[in-house]
Design an enzyme around this catalytic site. Sequence first.
Site, mmCIF file in Angstrom:
data_model
loop_
_atom_site.group_PDB
_atom_site.id
_atom_site.type_symbol
_atom_site.label_atom_id
_atom_site.label_comp_id
_atom_site.label_asym_id
_atom_site.label_seq_id
_atom_site.Cartn_x
_atom_site.Cartn_y
_atom_site.Cartn_z
ATOM 1 N N GLU A 1 34.923 -59.484 70.413
ATOM 2 C CA GLU A 1 34.672 -59.784 68.997
ATOM 3 C C GLU A 1 34.242 -58.503 68.295
ATOM 4 O OE1 GLU A 1 30.714 -61.736 68.374
ATOM 5 O OE2 GLU A 1 30.564 -61.528 70.537
ATOM 6 N N LYS B 1 31.730 -56.146 66.324
ATOM 7 C CA LYS B 1 30.268 -56.105 66.282
ATOM 8 C C LYS B 1 29.821 -55.842 64.850
ATOM 9 C CE LYS B 1 26.192 -54.042 68.319
ATOM 10 N NZ LYS B 1 25.573 -53.554 67.076
ATOM 11 N N ASP C 1 27.663 -55.049 61.613
ATOM 12 C CA ASP C 1 26.532 -54.180 61.320
ATOM 13 C C ASP C 1 25.659 -54.902 60.300
ATOM 14 O OD1 ASP C 1 24.972 -52.004 61.512
ATOM 15 O OD2 ASP C 1 26.339 -50.629 60.496
ATOM 16 N N TYR D 1 27.345 -65.958 66.784
ATOM 17 C CA TYR D 1 27.985 -65.419 67.988
ATOM 18 C C TYR D 1 27.455 -65.985 69.294
ATOM 19 C CZ TYR D 1 24.025 -62.128 67.811
ATOM 20 O OH TYR D 1 22.789 -61.567 67.738
ATOM 21 N N LYS E 1 30.872 -48.978 71.040
ATOM 22 C CA LYS E 1 30.597 -48.501 69.687
ATOM 23 C C LYS E 1 31.672 -47.537 69.180
ATOM 24 C CE LYS E 1 26.846 -49.082 67.941
ATOM 25 N NZ LYS E 1 25.433 -48.989 68.341
ATOM 26 N N CYS F 1 25.105 -19.542 34.270
ATOM 27 C CA CYS F 1 26.096 -19.729 35.319
ATOM 28 C C CYS F 1 25.779 -18.816 36.504
ATOM 29 C CB CYS F 1 27.479 -19.406 34.763
ATOM 30 S SG CYS F 1 28.752 -19.381 36.053
ATOM 31 N N CYS G 1 28.933 -16.031 36.482
ATOM 32 C CA CYS G 1 29.208 -15.062 35.416
ATOM 33 C C CYS G 1 28.035 -14.888 34.452
ATOM 34 C CB CYS G 1 30.469 -15.457 34.636
ATOM 35 S SG CYS G 1 30.228 -16.912 33.616
ATOM 36 N N CYS H 1 29.589 -24.285 32.576
ATOM 37 C CA CYS H 1 29.476 -22.863 32.290
ATOM 38 C C CYS H 1 30.299 -22.620 31.032
ATOM 39 C CB CYS H 1 30.026 -22.056 33.454
ATOM 40 S SG CYS H 1 30.555 -20.399 32.997
ATOM 41 N N CYS I 1 34.815 -16.393 33.307
ATOM 42 C CA CYS I 1 34.133 -16.741 34.550
ATOM 43 C C CYS I 1 35.135 -16.734 35.705
ATOM 44 C CB CYS I 1 33.480 -18.110 34.418
ATOM 45 S SG CYS I 1 32.582 -18.616 35.900
HETATM 46 O O1 JCF Z 1 27.840 -58.688 65.930
HETATM 47 C C1 JCF Z 1 26.813 -58.357 66.489
HETATM 48 N N1 JCF Z 1 26.044 -57.456 65.935
HETATM 49 C C2 JCF Z 1 26.420 -58.979 67.784
HETATM 50 C C3 JCF Z 1 25.152 -58.744 68.319
HETATM 51 C C4 JCF Z 1 27.320 -59.818 68.442
HETATM 52 C C5 JCF Z 1 26.983 -60.399 69.639
HETATM 53 O O2 JCF Z 1 27.841 -61.183 70.262
HETATM 54 C C6 JCF Z 1 25.702 -60.183 70.226
HETATM 55 C C7 JCF Z 1 24.787 -59.337 69.540
HETATM 56 C C8 JCF Z 1 23.536 -59.156 70.117
HETATM 57 C C9 JCF Z 1 23.240 -59.776 71.327
HETATM 58 N N2 JCF Z 1 25.378 -60.784 71.397
HETATM 59 C C10 JCF Z 1 24.177 -60.584 71.945
HETATM 60 C C11 JCF Z 1 23.885 -61.220 73.185
#
Ligand code: JCF
Length: 678
Positions: free
Chosen positions: A117, A119, A121, A229, A318, A412, A415, A430, A436
């Site tokens: 899946e 991840k 942020d 999740y 990551k 400036c 110049c 300027c 210049c």
């Molecule tokens: O999308 C995420 N940031 C994400 C964090 C997705 C996951 O399946 C996660 C998680 C943090 C811990 N699963 C765990 C066990």
Amino acid sequence: MPAVPDSARTRAQRLRQELHQHGHRYHVLDDPVISDGEYDRLFQELADLEALYPSLVVPESPTQRVGGGPVAGFAEVRHSVPMLSLENAFTNDDVSGFVKRAMERAGGESPIEFSAEPKLDGVAISILYEKGLLKQAATRGDGSVGEDVTHNVRTIPTVPLRIDGRGFPDRLEVRGEICMPRAGFVELNRRAAESGEKSFVNPRNAAAGSLRQLDPRITAKRPLEIFIYGVGEVSRGPLAATHIGVLESLRKLGFRVNPLVEAVNGLEGCLAYFGKVARLREELPYDIDGVVYKVNDLALQGRMGFIARAPRWAVAHKFPAEEQITTVEAIEFQVGRTGAITPVARLAPVFVGGVTVSNATLHNMDELHRKDVRVGDAVIIRRAGDVIPEIAGIIRERRPPGTRVVKLPSRCPVCNSPVVKEEGEAVARCSGGVVCSAQRKEYLRHFASRRAMDIEGLGEKLIEQLVDKEMVSSPADLYALSPTDLAGLDRMGEKSAENLLAAIAASRSTTLPRFLYALGIRDVGEATALALSGHFGDIDGLHGAGEEALQEIPDVGPVVAARVAEFFRNPHNRQVVKNLLAAGITWPRQAAAGESDGPLAGETVVVTGTLTGLSRDEAHDRIRAAGGKVASSVSKNTTILVAGESAGSKLKKARDLNIAILSEEEFLKRSRLRSAEE
Ligand code: JCF
């Protein structure tokens, strides 16, 4: 309190149920079956009933997302099952190690299955449902104890207040990530800037800040979303035998699960998924920082167990970081081709988004003061995708003592002419003009740049020398350079001099939009140059064009019209154009607006993938020269897709939309001009 008639009670119940279902269809399934207006009408009817008979109000009513008023503070919540973090993997080898350990634990040689899946942020959240009703929501905190943010999480439309379906456990704790889509984040910051409030550095901080509001009415106005999740505490047996099975059950209960979750096999499956999501990344409406792989079989997960705070059965693969922290070593002022003075931060070099960054523009003084960047500050540098690195914000807590607000210089730096800032303009300039040398250099750089005259090899260092040695002061001088002129320059061998002169000569044959853009008329970018070229067809018409006539061109407003008219009235500029034409600059004659009859007339063309025989820009020029329109993304208005090598999502979309797809070769044939070239 008035007695509640049965009819009102039944009606309220009915309305709650309908609103619940329509809300779920709209927010979670993205598949509404009634209009927003109808939804609002039902909502208002329920609100009216509840106002009349307050005893009808129940916490899970759609009217109760913003429940009470502000809370006094955040209570602590102890997680009955710890909220884990994830181990990170940065390389394919890291992932391979994870996959091997899982296979060893499974006791086999054959590849095992993982769920994969994106991840997100965002901010991790735990939400507890008791007998199907949302009871409590808490942040991760340190994993054992988090903060009670129930009042805020209730306001998020994609979080169900009540579970649908049947057979769910009495106590069900779901876990997920709350995020703010980028579009909502940009809009939030735009509004913050308008009302002079502090902006957020990135969507994740905005989501975290929104969740930490004491007043849920503020949170309710923030564009937050959730993806679930996994689960924490479940009062009765597991929901399924596999992780993906659990997610399926959660989806059926009305939770929003990321549609990109997929079962993959072995290391190869994981890495292929990683590549796929990396390509999708820019198109996703929310920020992600990698992908998560989890052993799909829950029994195997159980046998693998945990290390410290993270499970052995999952890993976060990551992407290279798009944000880094560094320090500002100096703030200098650069002079642009129109004299605009731009503050630039010199940074301690950092590796971010795949490149080393040591400078970041601050655009103008307003921007610099809004962000309040000072020498010595720790700053967050962001470079996402192919975007220019920027200072997303400063870390005020780390500001050293004795820093000073940066002031605009009065003269400036190149110049020494006075710097002027007109009332209402963000930009200081300027006043030296062609006096210049910085302005002359920038002008030449723009003229030679890839999207203008495209003179390969004429870079900054060379222009420095050509201007400083007074060999070139106006663009037409470039076309008079000889091998002997170039011989005296630093790092200029015979071969490179030859190449440069060939590139200068080749730039003589160009297109009208490129030439107009190259002239560097203030506020005339590529799009405007294209519009002017399309309208006039040639440069003669532009010479005498008045402001009113210019304003008739779509997308040309009064400011641009004034700039263009002014440019062509100025005798100095007219001489520059004349000299350039005398130096042999030409372009294929093109049809003016309305009389376009090229082979691609009426077509809207998108180019994707890698072309072998011509660059992307050349393909675009060719489309326009053939009377077609260039678009950057595939939509139902697209009529032709030119697909080069390793074309990806655009090709798929074009297929889905039944759009004509041409290979590079077919495109070259279709776009051939009858009289010109070939
Ligand atoms: O999308 C995420 N940031 C994400 C964090 C997705 C996951 O399946 C996660 C998680 C943090 C811990 N699963 C765990 C066990």
